[in-house]
Design an enzyme around this catalytic site. Structure first.
Site, PDB file in Angstrom:
ATOM      1  N   ILE A 127      33.261  -5.258  19.559  1.00  0.00           N
ATOM      2  CA  ILE A 127      34.372  -5.707  18.713  1.00  0.00           C
ATOM      3  C   ILE A 127      35.681  -5.227  19.324  1.00  0.00           C
ATOM      4  CG2 ILE A 127      35.378  -5.636  16.393  1.00  0.00           C
ATOM      5  CD1 ILE A 127      32.615  -4.669  15.381  1.00  0.00           C
ATOM      6  N   GLU A 176      17.726   7.342  18.346  1.00  0.00           N
ATOM      7  CA  GLU A 176      17.295   8.189  19.454  1.00  0.00           C
ATOM      8  C   GLU A 176      16.149   9.104  19.010  1.00  0.00           C
ATOM      9  OE1 GLU A 176      18.972   8.231  22.462  1.00  0.00           O
ATOM     10  OE2 GLU A 176      20.524   6.827  21.826  1.00  0.00           O
ATOM     11  N   ALA A 208      40.988 -13.385  35.135  1.00  0.00           N
ATOM     12  CA  ALA A 208      41.741 -12.243  35.670  1.00  0.00           C
ATOM     13  C   ALA A 208      42.570 -12.611  36.893  1.00  0.00           C
ATOM     14  CB  ALA A 208      40.778 -11.107  36.018  1.00  0.00           C
ATOM     15  N   LYS A 218      34.389   8.112  16.618  1.00  0.00           N
ATOM     16  CA  LYS A 218      35.060   6.802  16.633  1.00  0.00           C
ATOM     17  C   LYS A 218      36.198   6.765  15.614  1.00  0.00           C
ATOM     18  CE  LYS A 218      30.684   4.687  18.004  1.00  0.00           C
ATOM     19  NZ  LYS A 218      29.422   4.148  17.443  1.00  0.00           N
ATOM     20  N   ARG A 230      22.263  10.088  38.648  1.00  0.00           N
ATOM     21  CA  ARG A 230      21.557  11.355  38.843  1.00  0.00           C
ATOM     22  C   ARG A 230      20.243  11.097  39.585  1.00  0.00           C
ATOM     23  NH1 ARG A 230      22.643  14.874  33.608  1.00  0.00           N
ATOM     24  NH2 ARG A 230      24.059  13.109  33.547  1.00  0.00           N
ATOM     25  N   GLY A 271      24.516  -1.492  22.242  1.00  0.00           N
ATOM     26  CA  GLY A 271      23.675  -2.351  23.063  1.00  0.00           C
ATOM     27  C   GLY A 271      24.328  -2.592  24.412  1.00  0.00           C
ATOM     28  N   GLY A 322      31.638  -0.893  19.906  1.00  0.00           N
ATOM     29  CA  GLY A 322      31.022  -1.720  20.945  1.00  0.00           C
ATOM     30  C   GLY A 322      31.821  -2.944  21.325  1.00  0.00           C
ATOM     31  N   LYS A 373      33.068   7.939  23.560  1.00  0.00           N
ATOM     32  CA  LYS A 373      33.857   8.316  22.375  1.00  0.00           C
ATOM     33  C   LYS A 373      33.945   9.822  22.197  1.00  0.00           C
ATOM     34  CE  LYS A 373      29.775   6.334  21.419  1.00  0.00           C
ATOM     35  NZ  LYS A 373      29.357   5.005  21.808  1.00  0.00           N
ATOM     36  N   GLU A 425      38.125   0.551  25.122  1.00  0.00           N
ATOM     37  CA  GLU A 425      37.708  -0.385  24.074  1.00  0.00           C
ATOM     38  C   GLU A 425      36.250  -0.177  23.690  1.00  0.00           C
ATOM     39  OE1 GLU A 425      38.004  -2.374  21.293  1.00  0.00           O
ATOM     40  OE2 GLU A 425      39.666  -3.285  22.375  1.00  0.00           O
TER      41      GLU A 425
END
Lengths: 442, 442
Positions: A136, A190, A33, A205, A45, A304, A134, A105, A129
């Site tokens: 990719i 979940e 960068a 997505k 929180r 992940g 994720g 998303k 992105e």
């Protein structure tokens, strides 16, 4: 040049990944960068819990609204999820003139049009992105890498939870409820899995990809959404008998015949021979068809901590280049800034490490294998597998010779060659040894 | 804003693709880039031949040196191949302050360090997405999309000719020479195939990816190169028996233990279960491993007029955005410029077109299938396959019922639903019909 200062909203899994990858790869990222990228502060929180999970290296507070306005913050990273509070925080950051990078998303599928419009008016960038598939880099590929194409269709496995469940249902012949429970125990689903298994996450997505592919506002409210919770094991079985696999696909297609777009998420039979039909477990893959490029497939981890952080940080590098006016800090030709190139040299082949396939034509007599394996053992070359087969090409002598195939584990090529020279010199080795390399690519 | 003016060097296959795609997708590209991108002039060795293949819409001359210096040219597109003349033309373009887009892997693998340095000094960009893996946006993914990662390794099928040959050798059990001849007849291999089959082309591409992945100068001269011309059918067969396929891979790996890099091209055994092992024919695929993202796979067409043009034009869009100072013309959030978004709407599900899988539990008696297929035929819904199976879940009545699976060809969903309502109402249909969608993704 002063490092970019980030304000992180949220301290969950992805935030943990961002902190970890930024710290671990700080030097590498700076070489790319042209500037460092550092976390100035985190808003959480539950501050005590966040401190426990993120460690002491970053300051953590609980005032989200103050953080997005802090003058020393260059980029806001939104990782709290949900649509309402995230929306108001992102809009506040934009109003304060700050670029935003988000993995959210739902936020963009529902409020994208409003957010992108606000960002455009204020002249700041929104990076997202991480919101689709994720790690990719599919947003970048669609938006930049395939910009020559009229995109015709996109079909993606873009929810890891459901792909894991479908993979297990198929490979083990289990029912949905049984596999869901297992997925929850493994952390792939979940406690409240509705968002994933009913296809809503995939639809968010697909909505974003559809807008980018066809140049329209986001239209989540018009997406057709079916999940996998009603899918029966019998249909997976019948599909397989017919040569198909069932995947939850997010699909969007251009329909020039009626001047519209298809946008739908549902379980889909696809031919078992397609690469995308063989994407198993929690992996993601997106198949894009463009009129010039044809079909491209983009495969990787869709969720992940670190894969998502990979996408978040790629956006941070992009935005860093964008807001660093110095033209020297555009995307460098070789990815790294010219003054940050390394002198690391390519190794001679003898110093490379790989596994080997050896085929030897040997005399079919006692002790041959023992002599060969002794030579390998002396060089500490470890054998993975041995296959002995009659040699049909030996002509008149064919009866007395045999093919011996040896697979080794990873070995220094120089050691292998030294061993091969000794093996080749044995009188029982009757022809030049064939040496090929083998990579597990695990 | 005035359209970007291109000077094209070369009038071969790829140039033809660039002309064609730019013309066909001009409106779409302008909506993305914010400006038109037009071909001002082409330089070709044989002007008459070039006019024949490119048509009359573009001016064609034969003075390459003059074209790269013409003041009205904004970007030079180098498509002549080879290293010597291409080098001097690219350096001349750079000296004239013009950005260059090239598909020339040999040039960059050999002279990349000199060219990038000259471009940096002069402050112009060099785009070379098309130099590696054709239409797959792998350079952009490595350089930008995965910029958060310490890249660990890259392994790619990056030469379509050799992958076609290896696919044919394996699937048909043929010898190398036989398949090479066939590949030449089909146009997959050049009359002089040495560059491809001896691994040199793959090594050029691997060299470029290696430099980008690890931040080093290009080191083609240190690459280890082995082709496939000596590969024997017997080894492909043995590999298969052991669960492996043989692919020509370009491999580059970071070797921190010795502070070096591996860079090698050779036939490689890889486990047959890996996605990349199932990349067949002339397709390309690149497997990238990063420390954060894990493994990603990038798959698509690695050669051909339009796939290569897709990459060339993506670079042209990038450079257009870069040299158009107006910050409004950066990469737009939704890929298209905000004032160029379309109002195209997502269609209701009834208007979408897909193939269907239907599972019916029906009475096991004469005429049932005839009644069902009559309903489908009346709506002109075409049947692809029918599978009848004993129903084991019917309990006491199970003896008299059977599972009937029907696959249809592409059908308007509204028609399908209307037919399903009629089918469901038949007294011989004993349970709710299962309807799933099917996509060939061909």
């Amino acid at each position: 040049m002063k490092a970019i200062q980030l304000g992180l909203l949220g301290a969950g899994t992805v935030a943990g990944g961002v902190v970890q990858v930024l710290q671990r790869n700080q030097a590498e990222i700076r070489r790319r960068a042209g500037r460092g990228i550092e976390i100035a502060a985190v808003a959480a929180r539950d501050v005590a819990k966040a401190r426990h999970s993120l460690g002491d290296s970053v300051p953590i507070g609980d005032d989200f609204e103050a953080l997005v306005r802090r003058p020393d913050i260059d980029i806001v990273v939104e990782l709290i999820g949900g649509t309402e509070r995230a929306r108001s925080l992102v809009l506040a950051a934009i109003a304060a003139g700050k670029p935003v990078v988000t993995a959210n998303k739902a936020l963009l599928a529902v409020h994208g049009t409003e957010i992108f419009e606000a960002a455009r008016e204020r002249g700041v960038a929104i990076g997202f992105e991480a919101a689709v598939a994720g790690g990719i880099p599919i947003i970048k590929s669609l938006r930049e890498g395939l910009s020559a194409n009229r995109i015709e269709s996109i079909a993606g496995i873009i929810n890891g939870t459901t792909n894991f469940i479908l993979s297990e249902m198929r490979s083990k012949g289990l029912d949905f409820d049984v596999v869901l429970k297992k997925a929850q125990e493994l952390g792939y689903a979940e406690a409240d899995p509705a968002f994933d298994i009913e296809g809503v996450d995939a639809a968010h997505k697909a909505t974003i990809m559809s807008a980018i592919a066809f140049g329209t506002p986001v239209q989540f409210e018009r997406a057709h959404i079916e999940g996998i919770s009603k899918l029966q094991a019998a249909d997976i079985r019948y599909a397989e008998q017919l040569g198909y696999r069932i995947k939850l696909l997010g699909i969007t297609k251009r329909r020039d015949d009626v001047g519209g777009i298809e946008l739908r998420v549902h379980p889909t039979l696809i031919p078992a021979t397609r690469l995308i039909a063989n994407v198993e477990g929690a992996m993601n893959a997106v198949l894009v068809k463009g009129d010039a490029v044809g079909a491209t497939l983009h495969y990787g981890r869709g969720a992940g901590a670190e894969p998502t952080a990979s996408a978040v940080i790629a956006d941070l590098v992009d935005v860093t280049r964008l807001i660093t006016a110095d033209p020297e800090h555009r995307v460098p030709h070789l990815a790294f800034q010219p003054d940050a190139l390394a002198a690391t040299q390519v190794l001679p082949i003898a110093q490379t490490i790989t596994a080997f396939y050896l085929r030897l034509t040997v005399a079919d007599e006692a002790g041959v294998l023992a002599n060969l394996t002794r030579i390998l053992a002396d060089r500490r070359i470890s054998i993975d597998a041995v296959l002995q087969r009659p040699n049909h090409e030996g002509g008149a002598d064919g009866e007395n010779q045999t093919d011996l195939i040896i697979l080794t584990h990873d070995t220094l090529e120089g050691d292998m060659d030294a061993a091969l020279a000794l093996m080749q010199a044995l009188p029982t080795v009757l022809a030049p040894i064939v040496k090929l390399r083998k990579e597990e690519l695990a």
